[in-house]
Motif scaffolding. Structure first.
Motif, PDB file in Angstrom:
ATOM      1  N   ILE A 115       0.772  -1.168   0.092  1.00  0.00           N
ATOM      2  CA  ILE A 115       0.078  -0.066   0.145  1.00  0.00           C
ATOM      3  C   ILE A 115       0.946   1.291   0.102  1.00  0.00           C
ATOM      4  CG2 ILE A 115      -1.684   1.330   1.256  1.00  0.00           C
ATOM      5  CD1 ILE A 115      -2.524  -1.325   2.516  1.00  0.00           C
ATOM      6  N   VAL A 116       0.472   2.072  -0.982  1.00  0.00           N
ATOM      7  CA  VAL A 116       1.143   3.698  -0.961  1.00  0.00           C
ATOM      8  C   VAL A 116       0.269   4.465  -0.621  1.00  0.00           C
ATOM      9  CG1 VAL A 116       2.431   5.097  -2.114  1.00  0.00           C
ATOM     10  CG2 VAL A 116       3.042   2.568  -2.967  1.00  0.00           C
ATOM     11  N   PHE A 117       0.240   5.446   0.194  1.00  0.00           N
ATOM     12  CA  PHE A 117      -0.569   6.297   0.803  1.00  0.00           C
ATOM     13  C   PHE A 117      -0.431   7.604  -0.024  1.00  0.00           C
ATOM     14  CE2 PHE A 117      -0.604   3.217   4.147  1.00  0.00           C
ATOM     15  CZ  PHE A 117      -2.071   2.978   4.454  1.00  0.00           C
ATOM     16  N   GLN A 118      -1.235   8.606   0.236  1.00  0.00           N
ATOM     17  CA  GLN A 118      -0.776  10.001  -0.281  1.00  0.00           C
ATOM     18  C   GLN A 118       0.409  10.682   0.387  1.00  0.00           C
ATOM     19  OE1 GLN A 118      -4.121  12.745  -0.100  1.00  0.00           O
ATOM     20  NE2 GLN A 118      -5.611  11.049  -0.621  1.00  0.00           N
ATOM     21  N   GLN A 119       0.527  10.492   1.720  1.00  0.00           N
ATOM     22  CA  GLN A 119       1.755  10.721   2.371  1.00  0.00           C
ATOM     23  C   GLN A 119       2.774   9.531   2.531  1.00  0.00           C
ATOM     24  OE1 GLN A 119       2.329  14.185   2.789  1.00  0.00           O
ATOM     25  NE2 GLN A 119       0.124  14.619   1.846  1.00  0.00           N
ATOM     26  N   SER A 120       3.807   9.849   2.466  1.00  0.00           N
ATOM     27  CA  SER A 120       4.946   8.613   2.487  1.00  0.00           C
ATOM     28  C   SER A 120       4.635   7.939   3.960  1.00  0.00           C
ATOM     29  CB  SER A 120       6.395   9.082   2.218  1.00  0.00           C
ATOM     30  OG  SER A 120       6.762  10.190   3.187  1.00  0.00           O
ATOM     31  N   ASN A 121       4.685   8.499   4.800  1.00  0.00           N
ATOM     32  CA  ASN A 121       4.550   7.862   6.174  1.00  0.00           C
ATOM     33  C   ASN A 121       5.771   7.129   6.588  1.00  0.00           C
ATOM     34  OD1 ASN A 121       1.718   8.743   6.543  1.00  0.00           O
ATOM     35  ND2 ASN A 121       0.767   7.145   5.412  1.00  0.00           N
ATOM     36  N   LEU A 122       6.732   7.720   6.349  1.00  0.00           N
ATOM     37  CA  LEU A 122       8.179   7.025   6.778  1.00  0.00           C
ATOM     38  C   LEU A 122       8.275   7.239   8.381  1.00  0.00           C
ATOM     39  CD1 LEU A 122      10.185   7.901   3.723  1.00  0.00           C
ATOM     40  CD2 LEU A 122       8.611   5.899   4.113  1.00  0.00           C
ATOM     41  N   VAL A 123       9.034   6.434   8.654  1.00  0.00           N
ATOM     42  CA  VAL A 123       9.520   6.683  10.283  1.00  0.00           C
ATOM     43  C   VAL A 123      10.524   7.532  10.144  1.00  0.00           C
ATOM     44  CG1 VAL A 123      10.144   5.333  12.137  1.00  0.00           C
ATOM     45  CG2 VAL A 123       8.782   4.442  10.768  1.00  0.00           C
ATOM     46  N   PRO A 124      10.367   8.839  11.067  1.00  0.00           N
ATOM     47  CA  PRO A 124      11.712   9.889  10.917  1.00  0.00           C
ATOM     48  C   PRO A 124      12.787   9.284  11.225  1.00  0.00           C
ATOM     49  CG  PRO A 124       9.562  10.617  11.994  1.00  0.00           C
ATOM     50  CD  PRO A 124       9.404   9.107  11.712  1.00  0.00           C
ATOM     51  N   SER A 125      12.979   8.449  12.417  1.00  0.00           N
ATOM     52  CA  SER A 125      14.282   8.156  12.556  1.00  0.00           C
ATOM     53  C   SER A 125      15.290   7.056  11.880  1.00  0.00           C
ATOM     54  CB  SER A 125      14.067   7.724  14.138  1.00  0.00           C
ATOM     55  OG  SER A 125      13.229   6.257  14.325  1.00  0.00           O
ATOM     56  N   LEU A 126      14.364   6.299  11.133  1.00  0.00           N
ATOM     57  CA  LEU A 126      14.932   5.229  10.168  1.00  0.00           C
ATOM     58  C   LEU A 126      15.498   5.859   8.865  1.00  0.00           C
ATOM     59  CD1 LEU A 126      12.587   2.212  10.514  1.00  0.00           C
ATOM     60  CD2 LEU A 126      14.399   2.756  12.005  1.00  0.00           C
ATOM     61  N   THR A 127      16.673   5.226   8.565  1.00  0.00           N
ATOM     62  CA  THR A 127      17.100   5.515   6.876  1.00  0.00           C
ATOM     63  C   THR A 127      16.193   4.971   6.072  1.00  0.00           C
ATOM     64  OG1 THR A 127      18.572   3.636   6.778  1.00  0.00           O
ATOM     65  CG2 THR A 127      19.518   5.535   8.119  1.00  0.00           C
ATOM     66  N   ALA A 128      16.529   5.522   4.810  1.00  0.00           N
ATOM     67  CA  ALA A 128      15.667   4.809   3.558  1.00  0.00           C
ATOM     68  C   ALA A 128      15.650   3.440   3.546  1.00  0.00           C
ATOM     69  CB  ALA A 128      16.100   5.456   2.523  1.00  0.00           C
ATOM     70  N   ARG A 129      17.000   2.852   3.732  1.00  0.00           N
ATOM     71  CA  ARG A 129      17.081   1.287   3.658  1.00  0.00           C
ATOM     72  C   ARG A 129      16.578   0.656   4.896  1.00  0.00           C
ATOM     73  NH1 ARG A 129      21.722  -2.453   4.977  1.00  0.00           N
ATOM     74  NH2 ARG A 129      22.011  -4.002   3.303  1.00  0.00           N
ATOM     75  N   GLU A 130      16.799   1.298   6.105  1.00  0.00           N
ATOM     76  CA  GLU A 130      15.850   0.860   7.242  1.00  0.00           C
ATOM     77  C   GLU A 130      14.387   0.652   7.101  1.00  0.00           C
ATOM     78  OE1 GLU A 130      19.435   2.006  10.387  1.00  0.00           O
ATOM     79  OE2 GLU A 130      17.804   3.248  10.017  1.00  0.00           O
ATOM     80  N   GLN A 131      13.840   1.545   6.541  1.00  0.00           N
ATOM     81  CA  GLN A 131      12.389   1.551   6.274  1.00  0.00           C
ATOM     82  C   GLN A 131      12.060   0.141   5.577  1.00  0.00           C
ATOM     83  OE1 GLN A 131      10.378   4.218   7.253  1.00  0.00           O
ATOM     84  NE2 GLN A 131      12.146   5.887   7.486  1.00  0.00           N
ATOM     85  N   LEU A 132      12.782  -0.113   4.473  1.00  0.00           N
ATOM     86  CA  LEU A 132      12.606  -1.286   4.006  1.00  0.00           C
ATOM     87  C   LEU A 132      12.853  -2.489   4.657  1.00  0.00           C
ATOM     88  CD1 LEU A 132      12.773   0.792   1.685  1.00  0.00           C
ATOM     89  CD2 LEU A 132      13.684  -1.065  -0.024  1.00  0.00           C
ATOM     90  N   LEU A 133      13.871  -2.664   5.615  1.00  0.00           N
ATOM     91  CA  LEU A 133      14.346  -3.797   6.180  1.00  0.00           C
ATOM     92  C   LEU A 133      13.175  -4.016   7.304  1.00  0.00           C
ATOM     93  CD1 LEU A 133      18.135  -3.135   6.706  1.00  0.00           C
ATOM     94  CD2 LEU A 133      17.063  -4.696   5.035  1.00  0.00           C
ATOM     95  N   VAL A 134      12.903  -2.973   8.039  1.00  0.00           N
ATOM     96  CA  VAL A 134      11.746  -3.014   8.968  1.00  0.00           C
ATOM     97  C   VAL A 134      10.595  -3.546   8.469  1.00  0.00           C
ATOM     98  CG1 VAL A 134      10.494  -1.895  10.694  1.00  0.00           C
ATOM     99  CG2 VAL A 134      12.665  -1.307  10.445  1.00  0.00           C
ATOM    100  N   MET A 135      10.067  -3.233   7.244  1.00  0.00           N
ATOM    101  CA  MET A 135       8.981  -3.811   6.698  1.00  0.00           C
ATOM    102  C   MET A 135       9.236  -5.280   6.183  1.00  0.00           C
ATOM    103  SD  MET A 135       5.867  -3.370   5.806  1.00  0.00           S
ATOM    104  CE  MET A 135       5.735  -1.402   5.989  1.00  0.00           C
ATOM    105  N   ALA A 136      10.160  -5.590   5.703  1.00  0.00           N
ATOM    106  CA  ALA A 136      10.633  -7.081   5.494  1.00  0.00           C
ATOM    107  C   ALA A 136      10.419  -7.765   6.806  1.00  0.00           C
ATOM    108  CB  ALA A 136      12.035  -7.093   4.868  1.00  0.00           C
ATOM    109  N   GLU A 137      10.957  -7.312   7.878  1.00  0.00           N
ATOM    110  CA  GLU A 137      10.856  -7.970   9.259  1.00  0.00           C
ATOM    111  C   GLU A 137       9.371  -8.109   9.620  1.00  0.00           C
ATOM    112  OE1 GLU A 137      12.688  -9.534  12.550  1.00  0.00           O
ATOM    113  OE2 GLU A 137      13.584  -9.144  10.880  1.00  0.00           O
ATOM    114  N   LEU A 138       8.710  -7.042   9.461  1.00  0.00           N
ATOM    115  CA  LEU A 138       7.147  -7.534   9.758  1.00  0.00           C
ATOM    116  C   LEU A 138       6.547  -8.519   8.899  1.00  0.00           C
ATOM    117  CD1 LEU A 138       6.281  -3.652  10.477  1.00  0.00           C
ATOM    118  CD2 LEU A 138       6.763  -5.237  12.350  1.00  0.00           C
TER     119      LEU A 138
END
Length: 239
Positions: free
Chosen positions: A87-110
């Protein structure tokens, strides 16, 4: 593939109910971008929420591959969404404290990445950052990225678990026309490359050329479906 079969969704309004989605049937095949457009308040986002299993419809079926998501429990729907839907929302809704790469790694973990070899998970994240043009920005946090770059990270994050379905809600609403066109073209390219079944809500018909099919929704009902002849032939397997 995702198929909505005779779906109706209503919301309470005092002593009565408002119909947001009215007996809609719609299919999005793998590898095809199905655009959904219409005036504000026409039911576009409600339709996408039903497709995303975020809202259970009053009636009808939501087939994601061979599973009718409309019959699932809340926990079952959550598991299906985690495994099969990006799902891609209107706003990116990224976690401020995570790097771009970490955003993906956390999602893969979940999404079950903990059961995969870490090298494979990291390779998938790097592959997608490369695909969205951010290979050199993987260590940057959201505040260090432009609006378009943040939306690219959001797209990569939605694809990290190899979903069969990608649902996108107004991804260009906060971007200028040039950056918006880049995002739509990127979604179209990745849809074709990753063979996802993509539904994309947009109000801006300037992006029509990047969409394989365009469905118009008015007052919760599909009023028009525009499928170019080339797309019809490709869907039928004729090259």
């Amino acid at each position: 593939m995702i198929t909505l079969d005779n779906v109706t969704l209503t919301f309470p309004d005092g002593d009565s109910r408002i119909t947001a989605v009215d007996h809609v049937s719609l299919s999005a095949p793998a590898g095809i971008v199905t655009g959904i457009t219409g005036p504000s308040g026409s039911g576009k986002s409600s339709l996408l929420a039903v497709a995303a299993t975020l809202i259970r419809p009053d009636s009808g079926h939501v087939w994601i591959n061979d599973v009718d998501a409309a019959t699932l429990t809340r926990n079952e729907a959550t598991a299906l969404r985690r495994d099969e839907i990006g799902i891609v929302f209107q706003q990116s809704n990224l976690v401020p404290s995570l790097t771009a790469r970490e955003q993906l790694l956390v999602m893969a973990e979940l999404g079950g990445g903990r059961h995969r070899h870490r090298d494979l998970v990291r390779a998938r994240a790097d592959e997608l950052l490369e695909a969205v043009g951010l290979a050199k920005h993987g260590r940057k946090r959201p505040a260090q990225l432009s609006g378009g770059q943040r939306q690219r990270v959001s797209i990569a994050r939605a694809l990290v678990n190899n979903p069969s379905v990608l649902l996108v809600d107004e991804p260009t609403s906060a971007l200028d026309q040039d950056r918006g066109a880049e995002i739509i073209d990127l979604i179209a390219r990745l849809t074709h490359e990753q063979s996802t079944a993509t539904m994309l809500v947009t109000h801006d018909l300037v992006h029509r050329g990047a969409l394989d099919t365009l469905v118009t929704v008015v007052d919760g009902t599909i009023t028009d479906t525009d499928v170019p002849a080339t797309t019809q032939l490709e869907t039928a397997g004729v090259q």
